[in-house]
Design a protein around this motif. Sequence first.
Motif, short mmCIF file in Angstrom:
data_model
loop_
_atom_site.label_atom_id
_atom_site.label_comp_id
_atom_site.label_asym_id
_atom_site.label_seq_id
_atom_site.Cartn_x
_atom_site.Cartn_y
_atom_site.Cartn_z
N GLU A 3 -37.83 9.08 48.77
CA GLU A 3 -38.53 10.35 49.24
C GLU A 3 -39.30 10.43 50.56
O GLU A 3 -40.30 9.47 49.92
CB GLU A 3 -38.67 11.01 47.72
CG GLU A 3 -37.86 11.20 47.68
CD GLU A 3 -38.28 11.67 46.18
OE1 GLU A 3 -38.90 12.85 45.82
OE2 GLU A 3 -36.98 11.94 44.83
N SER A 4 -38.63 11.72 51.52
CA SER A 4 -39.96 11.20 52.45
C SER A 4 -41.05 12.72 52.82
O SER A 4 -41.96 12.72 53.60
CB SER A 4 -39.25 11.83 53.86
OG SER A 4 -38.16 13.42 53.48
N ASP A 5 -40.37 13.78 51.02
CA ASP A 5 -41.75 14.53 51.29
C ASP A 5 -43.14 13.90 50.90
O ASP A 5 -42.58 13.47 50.10
CB ASP A 5 -41.36 15.47 50.46
CG ASP A 5 -40.65 15.52 49.09
OD1 ASP A 5 -41.35 15.70 47.92
OD2 ASP A 5 -40.13 14.47 48.94
N THR A 6 -44.06 14.48 51.29
CA THR A 6 -45.25 14.13 51.05
C THR A 6 -45.66 14.04 49.28
O THR A 6 -46.63 13.36 49.01
CB THR A 6 -46.63 14.39 51.90
OG1 THR A 6 -46.43 14.66 53.21
CG2 THR A 6 -47.48 14.09 51.52
N GLU A 7 -45.65 15.63 49.03
CA GLU A 7 -45.52 16.22 47.47
C GLU A 7 -45.54 15.27 46.79
O GLU A 7 -45.64 14.30 45.26
CB GLU A 7 -45.12 17.15 47.29
CG GLU A 7 -45.44 18.12 48.37
CD GLU A 7 -45.46 19.12 49.63
OE1 GLU A 7 -44.25 17.48 49.45
OE2 GLU A 7 -45.23 19.25 50.13
N SER A 8 -43.70 14.38 46.68
CA SER A 8 -43.72 13.20 46.26
C SER A 8 -44.77 12.23 45.40
O SER A 8 -44.45 11.19 44.97
CB SER A 8 -41.88 12.50 46.45
OG SER A 8 -41.23 13.63 47.00
N TYR A 9 -45.81 12.12 46.97
CA TYR A 9 -46.44 10.71 46.83
C TYR A 9 -47.96 10.94 46.18
O TYR A 9 -48.44 9.41 46.02
CB TYR A 9 -46.81 10.13 47.67
CG TYR A 9 -44.81 9.26 48.67
CD1 TYR A 9 -44.60 8.26 48.57
CD2 TYR A 9 -44.33 10.08 49.09
CE1 TYR A 9 -43.33 7.36 49.00
CE2 TYR A 9 -42.94 9.97 49.41
CZ TYR A 9 -42.16 7.97 49.40
OH TYR A 9 -41.75 7.81 49.23
N ILE A 10 -48.26 12.21 45.75
CA ILE A 10 -49.24 12.75 45.90
C ILE A 10 -49.81 12.27 44.53
O ILE A 10 -51.09 11.15 44.15
CB ILE A 10 -49.90 14.17 45.74
CG1 ILE A 10 -49.50 15.00 47.17
CG2 ILE A 10 -51.05 14.71 44.96
CD1 ILE A 10 -49.10 16.11 46.90
N GLU A 11 -49.17 11.81 42.86
CA GLU A 11 -49.25 11.39 41.89
C GLU A 11 -47.96 9.92 41.77
O GLU A 11 -48.62 9.48 40.27
CB GLU A 11 -48.81 12.59 40.71
CG GLU A 11 -49.25 13.52 40.63
CD GLU A 11 -50.88 13.85 39.80
OE1 GLU A 11 -51.83 12.64 39.91
OE2 GLU A 11 -51.91 14.80 40.49
N LEU A 12 -47.89 9.09 42.74
CA LEU A 12 -47.28 8.54 42.56
C LEU A 12 -47.87 7.23 42.01
O LEU A 12 -48.98 6.77 42.53
CB LEU A 12 -46.42 8.04 44.18
CG LEU A 12 -45.65 6.59 43.72
CD1 LEU A 12 -44.22 6.98 43.09
CD2 LEU A 12 -45.23 6.35 45.21
N VAL A 13 -47.56 6.50 41.27
CA VAL A 13 -48.04 5.04 40.48
C VAL A 13 -47.88 3.74 41.27
O VAL A 13 -48.73 3.08 41.89
CB VAL A 13 -47.85 5.55 38.99
CG1 VAL A 13 -49.01 3.89 38.60
CG2 VAL A 13 -48.09 6.11 38.49
N ARG A 14 -45.80 3.48 40.87
CA ARG A 14 -45.77 2.65 41.68
C ARG A 14 -44.51 2.68 42.48
O ARG A 14 -43.85 4.12 42.05
CB ARG A 14 -45.93 0.96 41.14
CG ARG A 14 -44.99 1.33 39.79
CD ARG A 14 -45.51 0.31 39.14
NE ARG A 14 -44.65 0.73 37.66
CZ ARG A 14 -43.50 -0.20 37.63
NH1 ARG A 14 -42.52 -0.37 38.43
NH2 ARG A 14 -42.92 0.39 36.04
N VAL A 15 -43.92 2.22 43.55
CA VAL A 15 -42.39 2.35 43.20
C VAL A 15 -41.64 0.89 42.45
O VAL A 15 -42.11 -0.16 42.57
CB VAL A 15 -41.68 2.41 45.00
CG1 VAL A 15 -40.08 2.07 44.93
CG2 VAL A 15 -42.70 3.07 45.34
#
Length: 477
Positions: free
Chosen positions: A432-444
Amino acid sequence: MVHSEMHEWCIAECMNDARLGIEKGKNRLSDERDTEKISSKKKERNWDLKQYMVIALLAFITVCCCILFFFMIYRYNGFAGFWKHLVWILQPITIGVVLAYLLNPVMKFIEKYLLKLLVPHMKREKQARKTARGIAIAGALIFLAGIIVLFASVVVPSVARSIQNIALAFPDEIKRLIDWVEDFTQGDSEVAEMVSNGIETASTMFQNFVETEILPQVQVYLMSITSGVIYGVKLLTNVLVGVIVSVYVLSSKEIFAGQAKKIIYAVFKPTRANIIVDTIRKSNQIFGGFISGKLLDSAIIGVLTYIVLAIMRMPDAMLLAVIIGVTNIIPFFGPFIGAVPAFIIVVLQNPIQGLYLLIFIFILQQIDGNIIGPKILGETTGISPFWVVTSILVFGGLWGLPGMLLGVPVTAVFQYIVRNLLAYALKKRGLESDTESYIELVRVDKATNALVYPDGVRDKASDDKLQKTQNKDEKTE
């Protein structure tokens, strides 16, 4: 017996013919294979030749660039002189293009209403558009001339008179301010002495600055009055030629745009050409919207300042309005830069009115930042305040006032390009390219490329993304 021998002979002949046919087929296949090998070798040789040609061309261009860079460093003075001469030669064209870019919104505004009047009343639409364009260009130039005449007849004399009065009355104003401070702080001699010493030190520094910096420069300008007149005549000639160039640019801007697109699509593949055209279109939207919007916003602030200060009977209202309006062009820091000299000018003449001026500037900037600015500029740049401050500091340090003005749209264009490159790279990886999806991201997740969140966070992120999409759809409707 004879019959059997004839039969055997026929069989042998058939077998020989079949054998010969098979051998011919094998020979034909081998010949075809040899032909294919030879053609493939030729293609490989041709491809290798093309590769070598490309590599040789790139190497030649790299060597030329290195030589040019070394020459620029080794013969910097000569190159700088050549560059200045080239800039001076191209000055009329530069002035014309800049004028056309600034007057384009005015021309489009006039042209839009003229087309509504002329198209129904003229036989040919093409002729109506041509007439509307000519009248709109004339109207834009009249608008520019009106602004220049207004400044030359009203603003400049008033500002010059105010500066002259301030310079003549400066010592008396300092003495009057010190007396006012002593009267205001009676009973507290230490505070009065400290303030008086500060005022005297500041006035001494200002007088020294005028004597050591301003006056010598004025003398130099007066001594070189002849060359200054010649330079002024040349500059005036370049400006007049630039106005003529701006007329041609405004009248043929669609043709120039079409020629530029034709060159882009001739040089690049359609996919890359589309990206380049979209980037140029977005850059024009950012630059045009920001510059024209900021100029209009600053003009409104300047006029509003003059009206209010005239009602409040502030001294040197025109000078203060010009200072506040001009410095308002600079994003973020402009109001603070303009408030300092305006406050000093007023507080030297009337300290209480200086306090009123600060209150008025604070209220005015709140109105500008929350009402006037968003209405005119909107989301033209789309960058955060952090990047606004960073761009002003960096570009202002490199190129001064023009850098402070153009740094924000340049940063916005650069951020737009980087954002698109990142979105393309993430999409290619299935992310995903939106920044909001990476704020609470732990890992991929390595296997599925899924974004992994802490427990309960994923649902919240999905809800936020859905709400953002719905709000965008509502705005579009």
